[in-house]
Design a protein around this motif. Structure first.
Motif, mmCIF file in Angstrom:
data_model
loop_
_atom_site.group_PDB
_atom_site.id
_atom_site.type_symbol
_atom_site.label_atom_id
_atom_site.label_comp_id
_atom_site.label_asym_id
_atom_site.label_seq_id
_atom_site.Cartn_x
_atom_site.Cartn_y
_atom_site.Cartn_z
ATOM 1 N N ASP A 166 12.427 74.887 103.443
ATOM 2 C CA ASP A 166 12.414 73.780 102.490
ATOM 3 C C ASP A 166 12.557 72.427 103.175
ATOM 4 O OD1 ASP A 166 12.317 75.698 100.451
ATOM 5 O OD2 ASP A 166 14.494 75.733 100.233
ATOM 6 N N VAL A 167 13.423 72.346 104.180
ATOM 7 C CA VAL A 167 13.782 71.038 104.736
ATOM 8 C C VAL A 167 12.990 70.661 105.990
ATOM 9 C CG1 VAL A 167 16.096 71.228 103.773
ATOM 10 C CG2 VAL A 167 15.702 71.951 106.130
ATOM 11 N N THR A 168 12.505 71.641 106.742
ATOM 12 C CA THR A 168 11.886 71.316 108.035
ATOM 13 C C THR A 168 10.608 70.490 107.911
ATOM 14 O OG1 THR A 168 12.853 73.320 108.983
ATOM 15 C CG2 THR A 168 11.053 72.300 110.210
ATOM 16 N N PRO A 169 9.704 70.753 106.974
ATOM 17 C CA PRO A 169 8.493 69.926 106.899
ATOM 18 C C PRO A 169 8.790 68.438 106.728
ATOM 19 C CG PRO A 169 8.188 71.921 105.624
ATOM 20 C CD PRO A 169 9.632 71.890 106.020
ATOM 21 N N GLY A 170 9.782 68.091 105.922
ATOM 22 C CA GLY A 170 10.131 66.681 105.739
ATOM 23 C C GLY A 170 10.676 66.063 107.012
ATOM 24 N N ILE A 171 11.442 66.837 107.776
ATOM 25 C CA ILE A 171 11.964 66.335 109.053
ATOM 26 C C ILE A 171 10.814 66.078 110.024
ATOM 27 C CG2 ILE A 171 13.397 66.888 111.048
ATOM 28 C CD1 ILE A 171 15.121 68.620 109.178
ATOM 29 N N ILE A 172 9.843 66.987 110.043
ATOM 30 C CA ILE A 172 8.675 66.815 110.921
ATOM 31 C C ILE A 172 7.931 65.532 110.581
ATOM 32 C CG2 ILE A 172 6.421 67.785 111.534
ATOM 33 C CD1 ILE A 172 7.697 70.578 111.180
ATOM 34 N N VAL A 173 7.748 65.280 109.293
ATOM 35 C CA VAL A 173 7.065 64.050 108.855
ATOM 36 C C VAL A 173 7.828 62.819 109.336
ATOM 37 C CG1 VAL A 173 6.465 62.663 106.830
ATOM 38 C CG2 VAL A 173 5.916 65.106 106.874
ATOM 39 N N ARG A 174 9.148 62.828 109.197
ATOM 40 C CA ARG A 174 9.946 61.659 109.594
ATOM 41 C C ARG A 174 9.927 61.463 111.109
ATOM 42 N NH1 ARG A 174 13.258 63.875 105.595
ATOM 43 N NH2 ARG A 174 14.849 64.615 107.057
ATOM 44 N N LEU A 175 9.924 62.555 111.862
ATOM 45 C CA LEU A 175 9.848 62.435 113.311
ATOM 46 C C LEU A 175 8.510 61.848 113.746
ATOM 47 C CD1 LEU A 175 11.532 65.800 114.361
ATOM 48 C CD2 LEU A 175 12.408 63.509 114.878
ATOM 49 N N ARG A 176 7.456 62.283 113.119
ATOM 50 C CA ARG A 176 6.138 61.743 113.470
ATOM 51 C C ARG A 176 6.013 60.277 113.077
ATOM 52 N NH1 ARG A 176 2.911 67.302 111.866
ATOM 53 N NH2 ARG A 176 3.129 68.283 113.920
ATOM 54 N N ALA A 177 6.706 59.891 112.006
ATOM 55 C CA ALA A 177 6.656 58.498 111.555
ATOM 56 C C ALA A 177 7.272 57.556 112.587
ATOM 57 C CB ALA A 177 7.373 58.353 110.213
ATOM 58 N N VAL A 178 8.252 58.043 113.354
ATOM 59 C CA VAL A 178 8.852 57.213 114.411
ATOM 60 C C VAL A 178 8.262 57.552 115.783
ATOM 61 C CG1 VAL A 178 10.978 56.882 113.121
ATOM 62 C CG2 VAL A 178 10.839 58.773 114.754
ATOM 63 N N LYS A 179 7.139 58.283 115.757
ATOM 64 C CA LYS A 179 6.359 58.600 116.956
ATOM 65 C C LYS A 179 7.094 59.520 117.943
ATOM 66 C CE LYS A 179 3.645 54.345 116.603
ATOM 67 N NZ LYS A 179 2.686 55.029 115.703
ATOM 68 N N ASP A 180 8.023 60.309 117.420
ATOM 69 C CA ASP A 180 8.652 61.326 118.264
ATOM 70 C C ASP A 180 7.870 62.624 118.082
ATOM 71 O OD1 ASP A 180 10.190 63.070 119.689
ATOM 72 O OD2 ASP A 180 12.107 62.499 118.794
ATOM 73 N N PHE A 181 6.656 62.618 118.645
ATOM 74 C CA PHE A 181 5.758 63.750 118.462
ATOM 75 C C PHE A 181 6.249 64.992 119.209
ATOM 76 C CE2 PHE A 181 3.052 59.898 118.093
ATOM 77 C CZ PHE A 181 2.767 60.017 116.743
ATOM 78 N N GLU A 182 6.951 64.786 120.322
ATOM 79 C CA GLU A 182 7.454 65.922 121.094
ATOM 80 C C GLU A 182 8.455 66.730 120.273
ATOM 81 O OE1 GLU A 182 7.931 68.679 123.970
ATOM 82 O OE2 GLU A 182 6.486 67.027 124.077
ATOM 83 N N SER A 183 9.405 66.046 119.629
ATOM 84 C CA SER A 183 10.377 66.752 118.789
ATOM 85 C C SER A 183 9.683 67.373 117.579
ATOM 86 C CB SER A 183 11.472 65.793 118.318
ATOM 87 O OG SER A 183 12.226 65.302 119.404
ATOM 88 N N ALA A 184 8.754 66.647 116.986
ATOM 89 C CA ALA A 184 8.045 67.156 115.808
ATOM 90 C C ALA A 184 7.271 68.424 116.141
ATOM 91 C CB ALA A 184 7.099 66.089 115.265
ATOM 92 N N ASP A 185 6.621 68.452 117.290
ATOM 93 C CA ASP A 185 5.846 69.633 117.680
ATOM 94 C C ASP A 185 6.757 70.850 117.871
ATOM 95 O OD1 ASP A 185 3.552 68.134 117.586
ATOM 96 O OD2 ASP A 185 3.369 67.884 119.758
ATOM 97 N N ARG A 186 7.943 70.619 118.398
ATOM 98 C CA ARG A 186 8.871 71.730 118.590
ATOM 99 C C ARG A 186 9.369 72.258 117.245
ATOM 100 N NH1 ARG A 186 11.414 71.367 124.376
ATOM 101 N NH2 ARG A 186 9.812 70.082 125.360
ATOM 102 N N LEU A 187 9.610 71.367 116.315
ATOM 103 C CA LEU A 187 10.035 71.826 114.985
ATOM 104 C C LEU A 187 8.904 72.528 114.249
ATOM 105 C CD1 LEU A 187 12.471 69.204 113.447
ATOM 106 C CD2 LEU A 187 12.897 71.096 114.992
ATOM 107 N N GLN A 188 7.667 72.142 114.525
ATOM 108 C CA GLN A 188 6.543 72.837 113.900
ATOM 109 C C GLN A 188 6.480 74.282 114.381
ATOM 110 O OE1 GLN A 188 4.281 71.336 111.539
ATOM 111 N NE2 GLN A 188 3.963 73.538 111.216
ATOM 112 N N ILE A 189 6.731 74.505 115.661
ATOM 113 C CA ILE A 189 6.783 75.869 116.204
ATOM 114 C C ILE A 189 7.860 76.671 115.484
ATOM 115 C CG2 ILE A 189 7.389 77.237 118.244
ATOM 116 C CD1 ILE A 189 6.127 74.947 119.929
#
Length: 269
Positions: free
Chosen positions: A178-201
């Protein structure tokens, strides 16, 4: 710890007794490979550790005292977020090994153990991914306080495999969907793509974890000639006062084969 145990239950008990999270994760992955290769081939039995070993850090505190996890350009909030998630993943490793050693006397098909070993391997990989990212951001796991209440789900279900499956994959891990997709969106919004990619995995893997947990919950319900939806809701009524947290990511839950028929009637809407 390089000497492999003779049985899976012994491997699980030994994993729980390792305090260092890096060593626990690496040992978990080693044992998973040994089980999958057939080097460890028997489930066996072992003494159940009363609780997982842990190091002095992170310091465990009530949820209200955990550092704020705000996703901004400032790395401080993102470090707090990733630290909290690394702690959850470490807890998940322990839960996987605990379910194996604790319920080894319950007759279950080999596929049950295949699934939980694979999940333990995933959770160990997730913890290592998050620890690596914390180091890249100038921190490390153990640098911040962490949630003290995560083991409660294990304690309240320690004598009931069906309840353990109802709670851990179908409540706790489903909440991650429930919560992880929203966190991924917020990480990408601040251009932390490395953290976002790890959460996507992690998110993609967790869909299969929920599905596997639900599969074995329904298997036990079938053995007991129980309706799985009714049985699950009764367990939730007993352990969670009949309410699970919303909002729900119904898309992710549907991908896990976990329809709203289960959780809709007991949601805190």
């Amino acid at each position: 710890m390089s000497i492999l145990p003779k049985t899976l239950a012994e491997a699980a008990a030994q994993a729980l007794c390792i305090a260092n999270s890096q060593e626990k994760s690496e040992y978990s992955r080693l044992c998973a490979r040994a089980w999958q290769a057939g080097t460890i081939s028997r489930v066996g039995l072992a003494d159940i550790p009363p609780e997982p070993a842990r190091e002095e850090s992170p310091v465990l505190v009530p949820p209200t005292e955990v550092p704020r996890r705000k996703v901004t350009q400032d790395p401080e909030g993102r470090i707090a977020l990733l630290h909290a998630l690394a702690h959850i993943e470490l807890h998940a490793i322990n839960l996987c090994w605990d379910i194996i050693v604790r319920f080894a006397r319950t007759p279950m098909p080999k596929e049950f153990y295949d699934d939980w070993v694979a999940i333990a391997d995933d959770e160990a990989r997730h913890h290592l991914l998050l620890c690596e990212r914390l180091k890249q951001l100038g921190s490390h796991y153990g640098a911040l306080p962490a949630h003290a209440g995560l083991w409660q789900g294990a304690e309240v279900t320690e004598h009931n495999l069906k309840a353990r499956l109802a709670v851990v994959p179908m409540v706790l891990e489903a909440r991650g969907l429930d919560v992880t997709p929203g966190i991924i969106v917020r990480l990408r919004a601040v251009k932390d793509f490395e953290s976002a990619d790890r959460l996507q995995i992690i998110y993609d893997d967790e869909i299969s974890h929920v599905a596997r947990g639900k599969r074995w919950f329904e298997y036990l319900c079938q053995q007991d000639a129980e309706d799985p939806i009714e049985s699950w809701q009764n367990i939730i009524l007993t352990l969670f006062k009949g309410r699970v947290r919303s909002p729900f990511n119904t898309e992710g839950r549907d991908l896990a084969g976990f329809p709203i028929d289960y959780y809709g009637p007991v949601a805190d809407l």
